[in-house]
Design an enzyme around this catalytic site. Structure first.
Site, PDB file in Angstrom:
ATOM      1  N   THR A  27       0.843  -1.213   0.000  1.00 27.08           N
ATOM      2  CA  THR A  27       0.000   0.000   0.000  1.00 27.08           C
ATOM      3  C   THR A  27       0.872   1.254   0.000  1.00 27.08           C
ATOM      4  OG1 THR A  27      -0.199  -0.088   2.403  1.00 27.08           O
ATOM      5  CG2 THR A  27      -2.006  -1.045   1.145  1.00 27.08           C
ATOM      6  N   ARG A  35      -8.947  -5.571   1.656  1.00 23.60           N
ATOM      7  CA  ARG A  35      -9.980  -5.661   2.688  1.00 23.60           C
ATOM      8  C   ARG A  35      -9.975  -4.551   3.733  1.00 23.60           C
ATOM      9  NH1 ARG A  35      -8.628 -10.232   0.892  1.00 23.60           N
ATOM     10  NH2 ARG A  35     -10.234 -11.667   0.199  1.00 23.60           N
ATOM     11  N   HIS A 117       0.264 -16.610  -5.507  1.00 26.60           N
ATOM     12  CA  HIS A 117      -0.900 -16.215  -6.311  1.00 26.60           C
ATOM     13  C   HIS A 117      -0.487 -15.782  -7.716  1.00 26.60           C
ATOM     14  CE1 HIS A 117      -3.517 -15.443  -2.480  1.00 26.60           C
ATOM     15  NE2 HIS A 117      -3.337 -16.716  -2.740  1.00 26.60           N
ATOM     16  N   CYS A 128      -1.775 -23.501 -25.955  1.00 30.71           N
ATOM     17  CA  CYS A 128      -0.464 -24.053 -26.339  1.00 30.71           C
ATOM     18  C   CYS A 128       0.591 -23.638 -25.313  1.00 30.71           C
ATOM     19  CB  CYS A 128      -0.081 -23.599 -27.756  1.00 30.71           C
ATOM     20  SG  CYS A 128       0.445 -21.867 -27.877  1.00 30.71           S
ATOM     21  N   CYS A 150      -3.276 -15.488 -28.693  1.00 28.51           N
ATOM     22  CA  CYS A 150      -1.918 -16.041 -28.723  1.00 28.51           C
ATOM     23  C   CYS A 150      -1.279 -15.789 -30.094  1.00 28.51           C
ATOM     24  CB  CYS A 150      -1.992 -17.546 -28.438  1.00 28.51           C
ATOM     25  SG  CYS A 150      -0.410 -18.381 -28.623  1.00 28.51           S
TER      26      CYS A 150
HETATM   27  P1  NAD Z   1      -5.854  -7.960   2.564  1.00 29.14           P
HETATM   28  O1  NAD Z   1      -6.322  -6.776   1.788  1.00 29.14           O
HETATM   29  O2  NAD Z   1      -6.850  -9.001   2.957  1.00 29.14           O
HETATM   30  O3  NAD Z   1      -5.147  -7.453   3.891  1.00 29.14           O
HETATM   31  C1  NAD Z   1      -4.158  -6.452   3.862  1.00 29.14           C
HETATM   32  C2  NAD Z   1      -3.853  -6.063   5.292  1.00 29.14           C
HETATM   33  O4  NAD Z   1      -2.758  -5.174   5.269  1.00 29.14           O
HETATM   34  C3  NAD Z   1      -5.018  -5.351   5.986  1.00 29.14           C
HETATM   35  O5  NAD Z   1      -5.317  -6.026   7.193  1.00 29.14           O
HETATM   36  C4  NAD Z   1      -4.483  -3.927   6.229  1.00 29.14           C
HETATM   37  O6  NAD Z   1      -4.872  -3.400   7.478  1.00 29.14           O
HETATM   38  C5  NAD Z   1      -2.988  -4.135   6.214  1.00 29.14           C
HETATM   39  N1  NAD Z   1      -2.203  -2.975   5.761  1.00 29.14           N
HETATM   40  C6  NAD Z   1      -2.516  -2.063   4.802  1.00 29.14           C
HETATM   41  N2  NAD Z   1      -1.502  -1.187   4.651  1.00 29.14           N
HETATM   42  C7  NAD Z   1      -0.535  -1.551   5.527  1.00 29.14           C
HETATM   43  C8  NAD Z   1       0.761  -1.054   5.833  1.00 29.14           C
HETATM   44  N3  NAD Z   1       1.266   0.022   5.211  1.00 29.14           N
HETATM   45  N4  NAD Z   1       1.480  -1.682   6.784  1.00 29.14           N
HETATM   46  C9  NAD Z   1       0.988  -2.774   7.441  1.00 29.14           C
HETATM   47  N5  NAD Z   1      -0.235  -3.300   7.183  1.00 29.14           N
HETATM   48  C10 NAD Z   1      -0.977  -2.701   6.227  1.00 29.14           C
HETATM   49  O7  NAD Z   1      -4.637  -8.592   1.775  1.00 29.14           O
HETATM   50  P2  NAD Z   1      -4.099 -10.080   1.712  1.00 29.14           P
HETATM   51  O8  NAD Z   1      -4.158 -10.718   3.055  1.00 29.14           O
HETATM   52  O9  NAD Z   1      -2.824 -10.030   0.971  1.00 29.14           O
HETATM   53  O10 NAD Z   1      -5.180 -10.821   0.801  1.00 29.14           O
HETATM   54  C11 NAD Z   1      -5.628 -10.173  -0.398  1.00 29.14           C
HETATM   55  C12 NAD Z   1      -5.423 -10.964  -1.675  1.00 29.14           C
HETATM   56  O11 NAD Z   1      -5.537 -10.057  -2.768  1.00 29.14           O
HETATM   57  C13 NAD Z   1      -4.062 -11.534  -1.786  1.00 29.14           C
HETATM   58  O12 NAD Z   1      -4.249 -12.862  -1.973  1.00 29.14           O
HETATM   59  C14 NAD Z   1      -3.402 -10.894  -3.001  1.00 29.14           C
HETATM   60  O13 NAD Z   1      -3.104 -11.884  -3.966  1.00 29.14           O
HETATM   61  C15 NAD Z   1      -4.433 -10.019  -3.636  1.00 29.14           C
HETATM   62  N6  NAD Z   1      -3.994  -8.605  -3.780  1.00 29.14           N
HETATM   63  C16 NAD Z   1      -2.714  -8.340  -4.193  1.00 29.14           C
HETATM   64  C17 NAD Z   1      -2.266  -7.011  -4.296  1.00 29.14           C
HETATM   65  C18 NAD Z   1      -0.840  -6.786  -4.738  1.00 29.14           C
HETATM   66  O14 NAD Z   1      -0.283  -7.591  -5.485  1.00 29.14           O
HETATM   67  N7  NAD Z   1      -0.199  -5.693  -4.290  1.00 29.14           N
HETATM   68  C19 NAD Z   1      -3.122  -5.959  -3.967  1.00 29.14           C
HETATM   69  C20 NAD Z   1      -4.457  -6.254  -3.566  1.00 29.14           C
HETATM   70  C21 NAD Z   1      -4.854  -7.602  -3.471  1.00 29.14           C
END
Ligand code: NAD
Length: 243
Positions: A27, A35, A117, A128, A150
């Site tokens: 983030t 979430r 993932h 293919c 493709c």
């Molecule tokens: P999630 O969104 O369920 O949880 C993310 C958690 O990180 C939250 O509880 C939030 O409070 C916390 N958070 C946010 N910013 C933060 C920071 N700066 N420092 C510490 N904590 C912080 O994410 P998840 O558990 O990874 O599950 C979501 C699924 O979605 C994953 O499986 C992933 O594949 C996919 N996803 C990936 C990306 C990416 O590649 N960057 C982005 C969104 C979702």
């Protein structure tokens, strides 16, 4: 003892540490998580990145879920990813298991990264053996070819990300084996609510959790720190250097 010192001490004493990272570590690079209150699920329905939508309604896939993949191409790692790469170079972190598809651990210089993932930098053919860079898909979609096709066999291409409804990739088995060897797990930026990955923290003796908000595993963790990952991880690296 303060929480940074306690976490550093556990890391120093560990024999084999794995990290499990989620959307929260990215983030601070500008990618919304799923979430938390400002997460992507407020704007994008969960099934937009599903196998059913990719196969059954490609127009919708390429106008909704695909947009997120396209944006990941230009994002850069933040100090949390860099600190984790440093922990690896210092010899404290054996493997990084990531749920993220954004490639930011690799861009930060980490080398042992298990992307359970999948990843958004590559694509492959659904029929293919063709594999290529994401730009092949992007160029076709930009020109209105949906689904993109493709170059070898003209069947639909698909991204290397694991979509809802896909089987878990080989990296998941590798992650499971890494966790079997580990005595310590560092969880960073994951709500720990997405199965089957959220099952992994139960398999280790010592758990360190860095997440903005509480997780279902906090009560069994040695340390749970509810502060932004970039600062906490940098502070831990510094504490290990000072020790
Ligand atoms: P999630 O969104 O369920 O949880 C993310 C958690 O990180 C939250 O509880 C939030 O409070 C916390 N958070 C946010 N910013 C933060 C920071 N700066 N420092 C510490 N904590 C912080 O994410 P998840 O558990 O990874 O599950 C979501 C699924 O979605 C994953 O499986 C992933 O594949 C996919 N996803 C990936 C990306 C990416 O590649 N960057 C982005 C969104 C979702």
């Amino acid at each position: 003892m303060d929480l940074i010192k306690k976490a550093s001490q556990i890391i120093k004493e560990s024999n084999y540490m794995v990290a499990l990272t989620g959307a929260g570590i990215s983030t601070e690079s500008g990618i919304p998580d799923f979430r938390s209150p400002r997460g992507l699920y407020r704007e994008m329905p969960e099934d937009a990145l599903s196998r059913d939508v990719l196969l059954g309604d490609p127009e919708r896939f390429y106008s909704e879920g695909y947009i997120m993949l396209k944006e990941l191409d230009e994002v850069q790692p933040n100090k949390g990813h860099l600190a984790m790469a440093e922990l690896q170079k210092m010899g404290y972190l054996n493997e990084i298991i990531t749920q993220n598809i954004d490639s930011l651990h690799t861009k930060a210089g980490s080398d042992r990264v298990l992307e359970v993932h999948g990843e958004s930098r590559g694509i492959h053919c659904s029929s293919c053996s063709y594999q290529g860079p994401f730009s092949v898909m992007r160029d076709q979609v930009d020109q209105g070819t949906v689904p993109p096709l493709c170059p070898d066999c003209n069947r639909p291409l698909r991204p290397n990300v694991v979509l809802f409804g896909d089987a878990m990739p080989p990296a998941f088995d590798q992650a499971f084996r890494a966790v079997e060897k580990a005595d310590t797990m560092l969880v960073v930026g994951s709500s720990l609510r997405v199965m089957p990955v959220a099952y992994l923290p139960r398999q280790v003796n010592k758990l360190i959790i860095i997440n903005n908000e509480p997780t279902p595993y906090d009560s069994i963790a040695e340390v749970a720190i509810h502060v932004g990952a970039g600062k906490v991880l940098s502070d831990i690296v510094q504490a290990l250097k000072d020790a």
